[in-house]
Design a protein around this motif. Sequence first.
Motif, PDB file in Angstrom:
ATOM      1  N   THR A 113      44.803  19.279  42.961  1.00  0.00           N
ATOM      2  CA  THR A 113      44.658  20.732  43.010  1.00  0.00           C
ATOM      3  C   THR A 113      46.006  21.432  43.016  1.00  0.00           C
ATOM      4  O   THR A 113      46.196  22.442  42.323  1.00  0.00           O
ATOM      5  N   LEU A 114      46.949  20.899  43.785  1.00  0.00           N
ATOM      6  CA  LEU A 114      48.285  21.487  43.791  1.00  0.00           C
ATOM      7  C   LEU A 114      48.910  21.422  42.400  1.00  0.00           C
ATOM      8  O   LEU A 114      49.493  22.397  41.912  1.00  0.00           O
ATOM      9  N   SER A 115      48.774  20.274  41.745  1.00  0.00           N
ATOM     10  CA  SER A 115      49.331  20.121  40.396  1.00  0.00           C
ATOM     11  C   SER A 115      48.696  21.106  39.427  1.00  0.00           C
ATOM     12  O   SER A 115      49.399  21.757  38.637  1.00  0.00           O
ATOM     13  N   GLU A 116      47.383  21.231  39.487  1.00  0.00           N
ATOM     14  CA  GLU A 116      46.689  22.144  38.574  1.00  0.00           C
ATOM     15  C   GLU A 116      47.032  23.595  38.843  1.00  0.00           C
ATOM     16  O   GLU A 116      46.954  24.440  37.932  1.00  0.00           O
ATOM     17  N   ASN A 117      47.442  23.886  40.084  1.00  0.00           N
ATOM     18  CA  ASN A 117      47.850  25.253  40.436  1.00  0.00           C
ATOM     19  C   ASN A 117      49.321  25.513  40.160  1.00  0.00           C
ATOM     20  O   ASN A 117      49.842  26.576  40.502  1.00  0.00           O
ATOM     21  N   GLY A 118      50.000  24.529  39.562  1.00  0.00           N
ATOM     22  CA  GLY A 118      51.402  24.709  39.208  1.00  0.00           C
ATOM     23  C   GLY A 118      52.365  24.571  40.364  1.00  0.00           C
ATOM     24  O   GLY A 118      53.520  25.015  40.260  1.00  0.00           O
ATOM     25  N   ILE A 119      51.938  23.955  41.450  1.00  0.00           N
ATOM     26  CA  ILE A 119      52.797  23.768  42.620  1.00  0.00           C
ATOM     27  C   ILE A 119      53.406  22.373  42.562  1.00  0.00           C
ATOM     28  O   ILE A 119      52.698  21.365  42.542  1.00  0.00           O
ATOM     29  N   ARG A 120      54.723  22.301  42.507  1.00  0.00           N
ATOM     30  CA  ARG A 120      55.418  21.029  42.407  1.00  0.00           C
ATOM     31  C   ARG A 120      55.359  20.289  43.742  1.00  0.00           C
ATOM     32  O   ARG A 120      55.445  20.899  44.806  1.00  0.00           O
ATOM     33  N   THR A 121      55.200  18.970  43.664  1.00  0.00           N
ATOM     34  CA  THR A 121      55.074  18.161  44.877  1.00  0.00           C
ATOM     35  C   THR A 121      56.007  16.962  44.826  1.00  0.00           C
ATOM     36  O   THR A 121      56.342  16.450  43.761  1.00  0.00           O
ATOM     37  N   ASP A 137      48.060   3.306  40.165  1.00  0.00           N
ATOM     38  CA  ASP A 137      46.828   2.549  39.983  1.00  0.00           C
ATOM     39  C   ASP A 137      45.590   3.435  40.070  1.00  0.00           C
ATOM     40  O   ASP A 137      44.512   3.052  39.585  1.00  0.00           O
ATOM     41  N   ARG A 138      45.741   4.608  40.685  1.00  0.00           N
ATOM     42  CA  ARG A 138      44.628   5.551  40.800  1.00  0.00           C
ATOM     43  C   ARG A 138      44.761   6.730  39.828  1.00  0.00           C
ATOM     44  O   ARG A 138      43.933   7.631  39.831  1.00  0.00           O
ATOM     45  N   GLY A 139      45.821   6.707  39.035  1.00  0.00           N
ATOM     46  CA  GLY A 139      46.066   7.815  38.124  1.00  0.00           C
ATOM     47  C   GLY A 139      46.611   9.051  38.806  1.00  0.00           C
ATOM     48  O   GLY A 139      46.648  10.132  38.212  1.00  0.00           O
ATOM     49  N   TRP A 140      47.069   8.900  40.045  1.00  0.00           N
ATOM     50  CA  TRP A 140      47.556  10.047  40.808  1.00  0.00           C
ATOM     51  C   TRP A 140      49.031  10.332  40.598  1.00  0.00           C
ATOM     52  O   TRP A 140      49.524  11.389  41.010  1.00  0.00           O
ATOM     53  N   ASP A 141      49.754   9.397  40.000  1.00  0.00           N
ATOM     54  CA  ASP A 141      51.191   9.609  39.811  1.00  0.00           C
ATOM     55  C   ASP A 141      51.472  10.810  38.912  1.00  0.00           C
ATOM     56  O   ASP A 141      52.541  11.423  39.010  1.00  0.00           O
ATOM     57  N   THR A 142      50.530  11.173  38.057  1.00  0.00           N
ATOM     58  CA  THR A 142      50.722  12.331  37.183  1.00  0.00           C
ATOM     59  C   THR A 142      50.709  13.638  37.961  1.00  0.00           C
ATOM     60  O   THR A 142      51.130  14.669  37.434  1.00  0.00           O
ATOM     61  N   TRP A 143      50.211  13.590  39.195  1.00  0.00           N
ATOM     62  CA  TRP A 143      50.148  14.797  40.026  1.00  0.00           C
ATOM     63  C   TRP A 143      51.316  14.892  40.993  1.00  0.00           C
ATOM     64  O   TRP A 143      51.396  15.846  41.777  1.00  0.00           O
ATOM     65  N   VAL A 144      52.206  13.919  40.980  1.00  0.00           N
ATOM     66  CA  VAL A 144      53.379  13.920  41.865  1.00  0.00           C
ATOM     67  C   VAL A 144      54.620  14.107  41.003  1.00  0.00           C
ATOM     68  O   VAL A 144      54.888  13.310  40.107  1.00  0.00           O
ATOM     69  N   ASP A 145      55.383  15.149  41.279  1.00  0.00           N
ATOM     70  CA  ASP A 145      56.564  15.427  40.457  1.00  0.00           C
ATOM     71  C   ASP A 145      57.742  14.549  40.813  1.00  0.00           C
ATOM     72  O   ASP A 145      58.524  14.162  39.927  1.00  0.00           O
ATOM     73  N   LEU A 167      64.503  18.720  47.777  1.00  0.00           N
ATOM     74  CA  LEU A 167      64.462  20.114  47.337  1.00  0.00           C
ATOM     75  C   LEU A 167      65.208  20.296  46.016  1.00  0.00           C
ATOM     76  O   LEU A 167      64.749  21.023  45.122  1.00  0.00           O
ATOM     77  N   ALA A 168      66.336  19.615  45.888  1.00  0.00           N
ATOM     78  CA  ALA A 168      67.104  19.711  44.646  1.00  0.00           C
ATOM     79  C   ALA A 168      66.328  19.112  43.478  1.00  0.00           C
ATOM     80  O   ALA A 168      66.328  19.656  42.369  1.00  0.00           O
ATOM     81  N   GLN A 169      65.651  17.982  43.734  1.00  0.00           N
ATOM     82  CA  GLN A 169      64.863  17.351  42.677  1.00  0.00           C
ATOM     83  C   GLN A 169      63.694  18.236  42.260  1.00  0.00           C
ATOM     84  O   GLN A 169      63.328  18.290  41.076  1.00  0.00           O
ATOM     85  N   LEU A 170      63.097  18.911  43.213  1.00  0.00           N
ATOM     86  CA  LEU A 170      61.987  19.814  42.911  1.00  0.00           C
ATOM     87  C   LEU A 170      62.466  21.143  42.346  1.00  0.00           C
ATOM     88  O   LEU A 170      61.676  21.894  41.769  1.00  0.00           O
ATOM     89  N   ASP A 171      63.750  21.433  42.547  1.00  0.00           N
ATOM     90  CA  ASP A 171      64.332  22.705  42.123  1.00  0.00           C
ATOM     91  C   ASP A 171      63.596  23.877  42.761  1.00  0.00           C
ATOM     92  O   ASP A 171      63.134  24.809  42.091  1.00  0.00           O
ATOM     93  N   VAL A 172      63.484  23.811  44.091  1.00  0.00           N
ATOM     94  CA  VAL A 172      62.781  24.845  44.835  1.00  0.00           C
ATOM     95  C   VAL A 172      63.555  25.160  46.107  1.00  0.00           C
ATOM     96  O   VAL A 172      64.260  24.307  46.656  1.00  0.00           O
ATOM     97  N   ASP A 173      63.465  26.400  46.566  1.00  0.00           N
ATOM     98  CA  ASP A 173      64.133  26.802  47.795  1.00  0.00           C
ATOM     99  C   ASP A 173      63.362  26.311  49.010  1.00  0.00           C
ATOM    100  O   ASP A 173      62.126  26.238  49.005  1.00  0.00           O
ATOM    101  N   ALA A 174      64.090  26.009  50.078  1.00  0.00           N
ATOM    102  CA  ALA A 174      63.464  25.499  51.295  1.00  0.00           C
ATOM    103  C   ALA A 174      62.454  26.481  51.870  1.00  0.00           C
ATOM    104  O   ALA A 174      61.396  26.081  52.366  1.00  0.00           O
ATOM    105  N   ASP A 175      62.763  27.770  51.807  1.00  0.00           N
ATOM    106  CA  ASP A 175      61.857  28.747  52.423  1.00  0.00           C
ATOM    107  C   ASP A 175      60.566  28.943  51.646  1.00  0.00           C
ATOM    108  O   ASP A 175      59.691  29.706  52.067  1.00  0.00           O
TER     109      ASP A 175
END
Length: 222
Positions: A113-121, A137-145, A167-175
């Motif tokens: 759901t997070l992936s489909e909502n465009g939220i990086r994880t 093995d569950r096909g979930w790796d596509t939902w983890v950035d 945070l740097a890998q995700l390119d997102v601010d901590a807040d």
Amino acid sequence: MFDFSGTLFRLEENDSWSEHLVDHTGAPLDVHAQAELMRRMTAPVGRTVEMDEAGIHAWENRDRDPALHRRAYLDVLSKSGVPDPVRATALYDLLIDPNQWVPYPDTGEVLKTLSENGIRTAVLSNIAFDIRPAFADRGWDTWVDEFVLSFEVGAVKPEAAIFEYALAQLDVDADRTLMVGDSDVADGAARDVGCAFALVQPLPTTERPHALLDAVRKFDLL
């Protein structure tokens, strides 16, 4: 960002463990001894048995170095009712087998759901073996950035460096970031770099059906 052990997945014994869960006489460990053994093998912080100086060094650096990880946990097993080195090694091999880890009931739903909502994880774990197969093995790796594993990046929670790296890998601010984990000490240190934090309890998977969903909904991520 999600912790792995006790958060997304949990190490739970199954029938393949039974032949190794025996004491020095070959008698099966009772249910309480088994539960304590699993706790010691998955405790996120703190020493669980008495150790000498070399053992303390291995324990404190176990998540930076696979060799020290192996040494530390074989020491724990030998002092936790499994003195036979052959059986201890077999149990250790189960510990580091990603296929032995059981996902919490809502893990897949939350990641999808997070992936489909465009939220990086990111999965951010103090660990000394590759956990990616548990997701792939569950096909979930596509939902983890991003997978940020301590033995690969050379930093461990609660050190700020591992959170800053994620945070740097995700390119997102901590807040704008939420850390979800089962340890207020290790995972909760994300607050020190400006992240929000949600604590979940490392209960058996059958007893915690929707804690991850509750955590992300509380922060309006779903």
